[in-house]
Design a protein around this motif. Structure first.
Motif: not given
Length: 240
Positions: A149-151, A174, A178, A183-184, A186-187, A189-191
């Protein structure tokens, strides 16, 4: 390291590991150039007669898709080179090379690299060993993009960059992360928010500082340690 060799070839460990006659020949023809973050060192499909050896800069090799999207397949610091083998024989680069951390690189003509490859067993062994290691890293990166996953992938990427920058602030937005990781935004940023909430990093105005490497390594996938084993980042290569 051979005595005086660092002054001949700069800070690139791959060139430092050559025998002294080969390093001296490279020095005669190498050109040190400055590159800034985001600079394109070599375009995909470009015909070229040079390979690029990072000194203080860090480069990323990108695969470019037909819709303009890109994804990083390898990052190259002072432990390696871009275009060492592929373009030495084809004079055409498949991927694109972009500077991710500003600094200096050495541009070396293929004809000089071919000469030392053909006439120095030491150089031949060094170049082949590096190419094999780079190939293994790229294969692992493919598996990582498909399985993690992105994280996990962002954690792996930050750790790999920190290895090359030795604890300095990482100058990445960010959007830039990405772009490199496919990756996008938003993902990503969340990571980064999850890492900061866990006190692994601190992020402010495009600067990332790793605070807790052991914890960040736990967030990363197993690919970080596997890929690091192929880069010899902990120390320069052994002397000839």
């Amino acid at each position: 390291m051979t005595k005086g060799l660092a002054t001949i070839v700069g800070g690139n460990w791959l060139l430092e590991s050559l025998d002294e006659p080969s390093a001296a020949r490279v020095h005669l023809y190498a050109e040190k150039i400055d590159v800034g973050a985001g600079d394109i060192v070599c375009w995909a499909g470009e015909a070229t007669d040079h390979a690029y050896f990072p000194d203080s800069a860090i480069l990323s090799a990108l695969t470019i898709l037909t819709d303009g999207a890109s994804i990083e397949t390898a990052r190259i610091g002072r432990e390696g080179a871009f275009g060492l083998f592929e373009a030495m024989y084809t004079h055409s680069i498949f991927g694109q090379c972009v500077c991710t951390v500003p600094g200096t690189i050495l541009r070396v003509p293929f004809k000089i690299l071919r000469f030392v490859f053909e006439h120095s067993p030491r150089a031949r062994g060094v170049f082949i060993a590096y190419r094999l290691g780079l190939g293994n890293q790229i294969e692992q990166a493919v598996a990582c993009y498909a399985s993690h996953n992105t994280l996990e992938r962002v954690s792996r990427w930050l750790l790999a960059m920190d290895d090359r920058m030795k604890g300095k602030n990482l100058p990445f937005t960010h959007e830039f992360l990405a772009h490199l990781l496919g990756a996008n935004r938003k993902s990503v940023t969340l990571a980064l928010q999850a890492m900061q909430a866990s006190n692994c990093i601190i992020y402010h105005r495009g600067k990332i500082k790793i605070l807790d490497r052991p914890r960040l390594e736990k967030m990363s996938c197993e690919c970080y340690k596997i890929m690091k084993a192929w880069t010899a980042l902990n120390a320069p290569p052994p002397p000839p």
